[in-house]
Design a protein around this motif. Sequence first.
Motif, mmCIF file in Angstrom:
data_model
loop_
_atom_site.group_PDB
_atom_site.id
_atom_site.type_symbol
_atom_site.label_atom_id
_atom_site.label_comp_id
_atom_site.label_asym_id
_atom_site.label_seq_id
_atom_site.Cartn_x
_atom_site.Cartn_y
_atom_site.Cartn_z
ATOM 1 N N ARG A 130 0.824 -1.213 0.000
ATOM 2 C CA ARG A 130 0.000 0.000 0.000
ATOM 3 C C ARG A 130 0.856 1.259 0.000
ATOM 4 N N GLY A 131 2.150 1.096 -0.220
ATOM 5 C CA GLY A 131 3.026 2.257 -0.337
ATOM 6 C C GLY A 131 3.570 2.778 0.988
ATOM 7 N N LEU A 132 3.308 2.046 2.078
ATOM 8 C CA LEU A 132 3.805 2.492 3.383
ATOM 9 C C LEU A 132 5.191 1.898 3.610
ATOM 10 N N LYS A 133 6.115 2.745 4.052
ATOM 11 C CA LYS A 133 7.477 2.252 4.303
ATOM 12 C C LYS A 133 7.448 1.378 5.552
ATOM 13 N N THR A 134 7.806 0.114 5.370
ATOM 14 C CA THR A 134 7.628 -0.868 6.436
ATOM 15 C C THR A 134 8.904 -1.668 6.684
ATOM 16 N N CYS A 135 9.171 -1.908 7.976
ATOM 17 C CA CYS A 135 10.296 -2.763 8.348
ATOM 18 C C CYS A 135 9.763 -3.862 9.258
ATOM 19 N N VAL A 136 10.156 -5.100 9.020
ATOM 20 C CA VAL A 136 9.720 -6.193 9.888
ATOM 21 C C VAL A 136 10.949 -6.777 10.590
ATOM 22 N N ILE A 137 10.855 -6.907 11.921
ATOM 23 C CA ILE A 137 12.000 -7.345 12.741
ATOM 24 C C ILE A 137 11.723 -8.688 13.386
ATOM 25 N N LEU B 56 22.856 -0.015 11.362
ATOM 26 C CA LEU B 56 21.516 -0.472 11.019
ATOM 27 C C LEU B 56 21.349 -0.686 9.512
ATOM 28 N N LYS B 57 21.836 0.275 8.703
ATOM 29 C CA LYS B 57 21.631 0.159 7.248
ATOM 30 C C LYS B 57 22.363 -1.055 6.660
ATOM 31 N N GLN B 58 23.407 -1.531 7.369
ATOM 32 C CA GLN B 58 24.111 -2.717 6.871
ATOM 33 C C GLN B 58 23.319 -3.990 7.159
ATOM 34 N N ALA B 59 22.531 -3.963 8.230
ATOM 35 C CA ALA B 59 21.797 -5.165 8.623
ATOM 36 C C ALA B 59 20.435 -5.263 7.940
ATOM 37 N N LEU B 60 19.876 -4.103 7.539
ATOM 38 C CA LEU B 60 18.560 -4.124 6.892
ATOM 39 C C LEU B 60 18.655 -4.759 5.508
ATOM 40 N N ILE B 61 17.769 -5.708 5.240
ATOM 41 C CA ILE B 61 17.731 -6.339 3.917
ATOM 42 C C ILE B 61 16.539 -5.767 3.167
ATOM 43 N N LYS B 62 16.817 -5.158 2.017
ATOM 44 C CA LYS B 62 15.717 -4.596 1.232
ATOM 45 C C LYS B 62 15.032 -5.707 0.461
ATOM 46 N N ASP B 63 13.719 -5.781 0.566
ATOM 47 C CA ASP B 63 12.974 -6.809 -0.157
ATOM 48 C C ASP B 63 13.135 -6.580 -1.658
ATOM 49 N N ARG B 64 13.271 -7.674 -2.425
ATOM 50 C CA ARG B 64 13.481 -7.523 -3.873
ATOM 51 C C ARG B 64 12.168 -7.360 -4.631
ATOM 52 N N ARG B 65 11.039 -7.619 -3.941
ATOM 53 C CA ARG B 65 9.746 -7.516 -4.624
ATOM 54 C C ARG B 65 9.055 -6.190 -4.333
ATOM 55 N N GLU C 18 9.680 -2.313 -2.899
ATOM 56 C CA GLU C 18 10.747 -1.369 -2.537
ATOM 57 C C GLU C 18 10.534 -0.716 -1.170
ATOM 58 N N ASN C 19 9.294 -0.722 -0.674
ATOM 59 C CA ASN C 19 9.034 -0.096 0.628
ATOM 60 C C ASN C 19 9.274 -1.015 1.809
ATOM 61 N N LEU C 20 9.683 -2.251 1.526
ATOM 62 C CA LEU C 20 9.788 -3.246 2.590
ATOM 63 C C LEU C 20 11.240 -3.614 2.908
ATOM 64 N N SER C 21 11.572 -3.599 4.213
ATOM 65 C CA SER C 21 12.895 -4.047 4.658
ATOM 66 C C SER C 21 12.736 -5.076 5.759
ATOM 67 N N ILE C 22 13.707 -5.971 5.852
ATOM 68 C CA ILE C 22 13.681 -7.027 6.860
ATOM 69 C C ILE C 22 14.910 -6.872 7.747
ATOM 70 N N LEU C 23 14.702 -6.938 9.057
ATOM 71 C CA LEU C 23 15.832 -6.943 10.001
ATOM 72 C C LEU C 23 15.865 -8.326 10.643
ATOM 73 N N PRO C 24 16.768 -9.192 10.160
ATOM 74 C CA PRO C 24 16.813 -10.561 10.691
ATOM 75 C C PRO C 24 17.449 -10.572 12.077
ATOM 76 N N THR C 25 17.257 -11.661 12.801
ATOM 77 C CA THR C 25 17.881 -11.756 14.111
ATOM 78 C C THR C 25 19.056 -12.720 14.035
ATOM 79 N N SER C 26 19.726 -12.908 15.166
ATOM 80 C CA SER C 26 20.890 -13.793 15.194
ATOM 81 C C SER C 26 20.463 -15.237 15.408
ATOM 82 N N GLN C 27 21.142 -16.146 14.722
ATOM 83 C CA GLN C 27 20.848 -17.570 14.882
ATOM 84 C C GLN C 27 21.754 -18.174 15.955
ATOM 85 N N THR C 28 22.830 -17.454 16.305
ATOM 86 C CA THR C 28 23.829 -18.051 17.190
ATOM 87 C C THR C 28 23.859 -17.441 18.591
ATOM 88 N N ARG C 29 23.333 -16.245 18.740
ATOM 89 C CA ARG C 29 23.433 -15.595 20.038
ATOM 90 C C ARG C 29 22.328 -16.027 20.979
#
Lengths: 272, 90
Positions: free
Chosen positions: A30-37, A70-79, A81-92
């Motif tokens: 819907r055009g809203l800039k969104t980040c999912v953590i 933060l900008k290094q960890a954010l993954i921009k969705d390829r589908r 453009e308004n969506l970014s993903i902030l993944p968590t750690s698998q080892t910590r």
Amino acid sequence: MSKVIVVTSGKGGVGKTTSAAALSAGLAKRGLKTCVIDFDVGLRNLDMIMGCERRVVFDFINVIQGDAKLKQALIKDRRLENLSILPTSQTRDKDALTQDGVERVLNELREEFDYIVCDSPAGIERGAQMAMYFADEAVVVTNPEVSSVRDSDRMLGLLNSKTARAERGDGSAVPAHLLLTRYDPKRIEDGEMMTVEDVLEILAIPLLGVIPESPAVLKASNVGVPVVLGDTSRAGTAYEEAVGRLIGEQSEVRIEAESRPGLFQRLFKRTA
Amino acid sequence: MFGFFKKPKKDGSGSAAKERLQILLAHEKGSGPSPDYLALLQRDILEAIRRHVHVEKDAVDIRVDRDDDLSSLEINIELPSRAMAQAPGT
């Protein structure tokens, strides 16, 4: 103004990550800039559901600990453009989620995004507490089944006491919405499961949407495409409508089964 | 012998799920570098560069893309326009 939304449930396996992925993708559509953590430290899965598991370099914990920006960890969705993903750690360890660190990252995200969706882990431990602590609103994901409804009630109690908003002491609570998932009209018709009305009566919070049990949800996880971005499905449509209500649209909650005849669909149409 | 009764599998989403998991788990369990090596690598690269030119601490951007048999590592370093002309301490 940005909004932090926690997707929580207490019980595991009810569809938190699927819902967080679908709602985030729906908001971005819907055009809203969104980040999912992803707040599930040590058991990350949001990256798989979003289909970006091969692109994870740095994560939420690296940012909290100052090992990455933060900008290094954010993954921009390829589908979208308004969506970014902030993944968590698998080892910590989940103790790496410090309250100061989470607040710092959320405040930085608030400068760039309209919506910040926090995918909570199951349970009521540190990860779940941190996911809800700074929330402006909550989406409580519930299945029409006794243990899920009971756990949701418990989470509502925590939202009203263990959040920054509740601790302000001015009587404000985190507004919570009910998202009923894995809804199976056939089994409800047969009296095997609680109805929407039953669950609403017990939890007493507004209904955001009803997501029918659907093969499209499993398929979406299999291929790493949020269900609102895949082929048209009843579950996808139900999520899109829930997104509309989340941003303030008024619409009737339709309850439909996956591929049932028209007559039955009309019989199951209800208003919330 | 039971294969006789099975219909040939369609190439559905289930096989996509299996393939994605195999790639991911192979990387996670593999004898490769430790999970945090990228943060350390970034620090080392930055240190090496800063010995010669002055760059900001957040000027390094590392991206990876993992695939079945090939992974790529992309490192971008922003150099300020004056950095090339003037190195610190010289």
